[in-house]
Design an enzyme around this catalytic site. Structure first.
Site, mmCIF file in Angstrom:
data_model
loop_
_atom_site.group_PDB
_atom_site.id
_atom_site.type_symbol
_atom_site.label_atom_id
_atom_site.label_comp_id
_atom_site.label_asym_id
_atom_site.label_seq_id
_atom_site.Cartn_x
_atom_site.Cartn_y
_atom_site.Cartn_z
ATOM 1 N N ARG A 257 -19.845 33.324 -11.402
ATOM 2 C CA ARG A 257 -18.849 32.730 -10.384
ATOM 3 C C ARG A 257 -17.493 32.950 -11.182
ATOM 4 O O ARG A 257 -16.383 32.177 -11.044
ATOM 5 C CB ARG A 257 -19.077 31.077 -10.681
ATOM 6 C CG ARG A 257 -20.305 30.700 -9.770
ATOM 7 C CD ARG A 257 -19.851 29.314 -9.396
ATOM 8 N NE ARG A 257 -21.220 28.535 -9.239
ATOM 9 C CZ ARG A 257 -21.739 27.693 -9.834
ATOM 10 N NH1 ARG A 257 -21.377 27.014 -11.004
ATOM 11 N NH2 ARG A 257 -23.057 27.269 -9.588
ATOM 12 N N ARG B 222 -13.352 28.524 -8.235
ATOM 13 C CA ARG B 222 -12.405 27.378 -8.125
ATOM 14 C C ARG B 222 -11.602 27.013 -9.057
ATOM 15 O O ARG B 222 -10.328 26.718 -9.218
ATOM 16 C CB ARG B 222 -12.894 26.088 -7.600
ATOM 17 C CG ARG B 222 -13.516 26.268 -6.194
ATOM 18 C CD ARG B 222 -14.125 24.830 -5.931
ATOM 19 N NE ARG B 222 -15.509 24.766 -6.677
ATOM 20 C CZ ARG B 222 -16.464 23.537 -6.476
ATOM 21 N NH1 ARG B 222 -15.857 22.597 -6.251
ATOM 22 N NH2 ARG B 222 -17.545 23.875 -7.339
ATOM 23 N N ASP C 243 -22.599 34.121 -1.093
ATOM 24 C CA ASP C 243 -23.394 32.827 -1.419
ATOM 25 C C ASP C 243 -24.720 33.467 -0.999
ATOM 26 O O ASP C 243 -25.173 33.882 -0.186
ATOM 27 C CB ASP C 243 -23.012 31.818 -0.376
ATOM 28 C CG ASP C 243 -23.887 30.550 -0.967
ATOM 29 O OD1 ASP C 243 -24.653 30.328 -0.511
ATOM 30 O OD2 ASP C 243 -22.731 29.915 -1.589
ATOM 31 N N TYR D 18 -34.069 25.485 -0.629
ATOM 32 C CA TYR D 18 -32.928 24.864 0.257
ATOM 33 C C TYR D 18 -33.481 24.845 1.813
ATOM 34 O O TYR D 18 -33.069 24.039 2.597
ATOM 35 C CB TYR D 18 -31.569 25.784 0.000
ATOM 36 C CG TYR D 18 -30.889 25.713 -1.127
ATOM 37 C CD1 TYR D 18 -29.844 24.729 -1.273
ATOM 38 C CD2 TYR D 18 -30.981 26.495 -2.082
ATOM 39 C CE1 TYR D 18 -29.166 24.564 -2.473
ATOM 40 C CE2 TYR D 18 -30.319 26.565 -3.270
ATOM 41 C CZ TYR D 18 -29.623 25.575 -3.452
ATOM 42 O OH TYR D 18 -28.989 25.335 -4.632
#
Length: 354
Positions: free
Chosen positions: A27, A31, A77, A154
């Protein structure tokens, strides 16, 4: 095809000599970087950022402009694959990913198609080609995917889950249906990774985020077996260059020997596994990637440096180690603390390669 100006990552993954231990972060485009947050705001939402090749390229390259990292990793993703299988991916603010059409029965599994990566996932391939061109050999580009088991969690749960009740219920009650779902997903993942390699990825990584939630027998049957199938089907040489494969199961340290037997070039480790012990167990067969606790980056730079030194010493002398976090960098981390880690790896590791 551009020659790599910095090939430390590839050499370390292949357990060849290096001058410095290579370092990158899971990552690393994320963010915690203000420039990433600005680009994401420009995109409007996360999915648009993923599905716009120019923006995906922009955020992939942002950490390389800020830090002397030894690799870029494709910004995307893991859920792009089930989205392309028709499940309707969307993101709920504060809730994470959701699927409009979760897979809960035989009819839903049978209705799943295996997407053409150059069609339904063409935006990812366009991003890989663009990033590869923009990098121009500066560092290798890592492509990636989620493991079939992780994607299936998921797909069946319909989003994130704390107890995996639905998918484990299917696994125990209808193992035949579970295998059917995992088989289709594995076929899709293998096509997807091979397309990334052909588009310019110079190493690939399989993220098995939720394999560690399984019992040992179930892990081997429902997670590892399908990752092994994918590894066997990958194009390990492209344009005369070896494409290393990294396998990572979070909380999977107890299964390193079994993972190594599936044939990857490297195993990723989280921070719950002792790096020196892992090297003694499997280091003659695979390189090791990891494994600093991301939370260390909340500490002062002197403490970060001490932890870098400890991990380098744990691995010891010689090649075959890629320094990384044990999982993704946290959004609240100060970028200067990430810089301190990277600088410490490059400054302290030459002593282990003399």
């Amino acid at each position: 095809m551009s020659e790599l100006k910095n090939d430390r990552l590839i050499r370390a993954l292949l357990r060849q000599p290096v001058d410095v231990t290579p370092v990158w972060m899971m990552r690393q485009a994320g963010r915690y970087l203000p420039e990433y947050r600005a680009t994401r705001e420009k995109a409007g939402n996360f999915l648009t950022l993923c599905k716009t090749p120019e923006l995906a390229c922009e955020v992939t390259l942002q950490p390389l402009e800020r830090f002397p990292l030894d690799a870029a990793i494709l910004f995307s993703d893991i859920l792009t694959v089930p989205d392309a299988m028709g499940l309707g991916l969307y993101f709920e603010e504060g809730e994470g990913p959701r699927f409009s059409h979760p897979v809960r029965d035989q009819a839903a599994v049978e209705a799943l198609g295996v997407p053409d990566p150059e069609q339904e996932l063409g935006y990812v391939m366009d991003a890989v080609r663009l990033i590869h061109r923009e990098l121009d050999g500066r560092v290798p580009l890592i492509g990636f995917t989620g493991s079939p088991w992780t994607l299936a969690t998921y797909m069946v749960e319909g989003g994130t889950s704390k107890d995996f009740a639905r998918i484990k219920g299917m696994m125990y009650d209808r193992p035949d249906l579970m295998h059917q779902l995992l088989g289709k997903t594995a076929d899709a993942v293998a096509l997807y990774l091979n397309a990334q390699i052909r588009a310019g990825a110079q190493a690939v990584m399989i993220f098995d985020t939720w394999g560690g939630a399984l019992s040992p027998g179930c892990y081997r049957e429902f997670s590892l077996a399908y990752m092994a199938q994918i590894v066997r089907g990958l194009e390990r040489n492209h344009n005369g260059r070896t494409i290393p494969v990294i396998l990572f199961t979070k909380n999977g340290g107890q299964w390193l020997e079994a993972m190594a037997e599936t044939g990857p070039d490297a195993l990723g480790l989280d921070w719950t596994t002792d790096l020196g012990d892992a090297r003694r167990r499997v280091g003659q067969h695979v390189a090791l990637q990891g494994n600093m606790d991301p939370a260390v980056l909340y500490a002062a730079p002197a403490r970060i440096e001490a932890e870098v030194e400890r991990i380098l010493a744990d691995y010891g002398t010689g090649s075959g180690h890629v320094f990384n976090l044990g999982h993704g960098i946290h959004p609240a981390i100060d970028p200067e603390h990430a810089a301190a880690m990277i600088e410490a790896v490059h400054r302290l590791s030459p002593a282990y390669h003399s």
